[in-house]
Design a protein around this motif. Sequence first.
Motif, short mmCIF file in Angstrom:
data_model
loop_
_atom_site.label_atom_id
_atom_site.label_comp_id
_atom_site.label_asym_id
_atom_site.label_seq_id
_atom_site.Cartn_x
_atom_site.Cartn_y
_atom_site.Cartn_z
N GLY A 1 0.82 -1.20 0.00
CA GLY A 1 0.00 0.00 0.00
C GLY A 1 0.85 1.24 0.00
N HIS A 2 0.21 2.35 0.25
CA HIS A 2 0.96 3.62 0.28
C HIS A 2 0.27 4.59 1.23
CE1 HIS A 2 -2.18 4.51 -2.70
NE2 HIS A 2 -2.04 5.76 -2.31
N VAL A 3 1.04 5.56 1.65
CA VAL A 3 0.53 6.64 2.49
C VAL A 3 1.18 7.93 2.00
CG1 VAL A 3 2.29 6.35 4.28
CG2 VAL A 3 0.12 7.39 4.88
N GLY A 4 0.42 9.00 2.03
CA GLY A 4 0.95 10.29 1.59
C GLY A 4 0.61 11.38 2.59
N PHE A 5 1.47 12.37 2.64
CA PHE A 5 1.26 13.51 3.52
C PHE A 5 2.15 14.66 3.05
CE2 PHE A 5 4.50 10.77 5.25
CZ PHE A 5 5.53 11.62 5.60
N THR A 6 1.92 15.83 3.58
CA THR A 6 2.71 17.00 3.25
C THR A 6 3.68 17.29 4.39
OG1 THR A 6 0.93 17.92 1.94
CG2 THR A 6 2.65 19.46 2.66
N ARG B 1 5.11 17.16 -1.01
CA ARG B 1 4.21 16.00 -0.94
C ARG B 1 5.08 14.76 -0.82
NH1 ARG B 1 -0.37 14.41 0.99
NH2 ARG B 1 -1.14 12.59 -0.08
N ILE B 2 4.88 14.00 0.23
CA ILE B 2 5.65 12.79 0.51
C ILE B 2 4.75 11.59 0.30
CG2 ILE B 2 7.04 11.55 2.23
CD1 ILE B 2 8.08 14.41 1.62
N THR B 3 5.24 10.59 -0.42
CA THR B 3 4.53 9.33 -0.59
C THR B 3 5.46 8.20 -0.21
OG1 THR B 3 3.27 10.26 -2.43
CG2 THR B 3 3.24 7.87 -2.19
N VAL B 4 5.00 7.32 0.67
CA VAL B 4 5.74 6.13 1.06
C VAL B 4 4.93 4.95 0.55
CG1 VAL B 4 6.72 4.79 2.95
CG2 VAL B 4 6.60 7.28 3.14
N GLU B 5 5.58 4.11 -0.27
CA GLU B 5 4.86 3.01 -0.92
C GLU B 5 5.59 1.69 -0.73
OE1 GLU B 5 2.91 2.05 -5.26
OE2 GLU B 5 4.13 3.82 -4.99
N PHE B 6 4.81 0.67 -0.42
CA PHE B 6 5.29 -0.70 -0.35
C PHE B 6 4.57 -1.48 -1.44
CE2 PHE B 6 6.79 0.64 3.64
CZ PHE B 6 7.70 -0.28 4.11
N ASP C 1 5.86 -4.64 -4.56
CA ASP C 1 6.36 -5.98 -4.86
C ASP C 1 7.67 -6.30 -4.16
OD1 ASP C 1 4.18 -6.30 -6.52
OD2 ASP C 1 5.24 -5.55 -8.28
N THR C 2 8.37 -5.32 -3.66
CA THR C 2 9.64 -5.57 -2.99
C THR C 2 9.45 -5.43 -1.48
OG1 THR C 2 10.37 -3.26 -3.00
CG2 THR C 2 10.86 -4.57 -4.98
N ASP C 3 10.45 -5.86 -0.74
CA ASP C 3 10.34 -5.74 0.73
C ASP C 3 10.86 -4.41 1.23
OD1 ASP C 3 12.99 -6.26 0.18
OD2 ASP C 3 13.26 -7.68 1.81
N GLN C 4 11.23 -3.52 0.33
CA GLN C 4 11.74 -2.21 0.70
C GLN C 4 10.74 -1.13 0.30
OE1 GLN C 4 14.68 -1.63 2.32
NE2 GLN C 4 14.77 -3.85 2.47
N PRO C 5 10.46 -0.19 1.18
CA PRO C 5 9.56 0.91 0.82
C PRO C 5 10.25 1.89 -0.10
CG PRO C 5 10.45 1.27 2.99
CD PRO C 5 10.94 -0.07 2.55
N THR C 6 9.46 2.57 -0.89
CA THR C 6 9.95 3.64 -1.76
C THR C 6 9.36 4.95 -1.27
OG1 THR C 6 10.04 2.15 -3.65
CG2 THR C 6 10.05 4.51 -4.13
N VAL C 7 10.22 5.93 -1.08
CA VAL C 7 9.79 7.27 -0.65
C VAL C 7 9.92 8.20 -1.85
CG1 VAL C 7 10.25 9.20 0.89
CG2 VAL C 7 10.53 6.86 1.72
N THR C 8 8.83 8.88 -2.18
CA THR C 8 8.85 9.86 -3.26
C THR C 8 8.57 11.22 -2.65
OG1 THR C 8 8.04 8.22 -4.83
CG2 THR C 8 7.87 10.53 -5.48
N ILE C 9 9.40 12.19 -3.01
CA ILE C 9 9.27 13.56 -2.50
C ILE C 9 9.04 14.47 -3.68
CG2 ILE C 9 10.39 15.42 -1.21
CD1 ILE C 9 12.19 13.20 0.05
N ASP C 10 7.90 15.14 -3.72
CA ASP C 10 7.58 16.11 -4.79
C ASP C 10 7.81 17.50 -4.29
OD1 ASP C 10 6.72 14.20 -6.67
OD2 ASP C 10 4.73 14.17 -5.80
#
Length: 84
Positions: free
Chosen positions: A58-63, A68-73, A75-84
């Motif tokens: 899943g994913h969660v987003g917040f400011t 804008r920050i998105t943390v997503e889990f 197919d892999t066991d590592q989360p991906t953090v995206t920063i806009d």
Amino acid sequence: MEQTLAVDTDQVYERIVTGVAALEGVDPTELPPLFEAVDPDALAAIFADTESGRPRTGHVGFTYATHRITVEFGDTDQPTVTID
């Protein structure tokens, strides 16, 4: 500008702060506390393994600090953090 970081679950909150600081060109201590945007412990717990030991997805987003920050889990066991 967008930055995507692959991070360890235990360090998600640290990677968010250091990633935003890098985008802003400031020292991480110059940013507001992350807990003003999200509870760092809750953020780590959201994607902890289930009681059966299976990883969550899943994913969660917040400011945070106007980004804008998105943390997503996924197919892999590592989360991906995206920063806009």
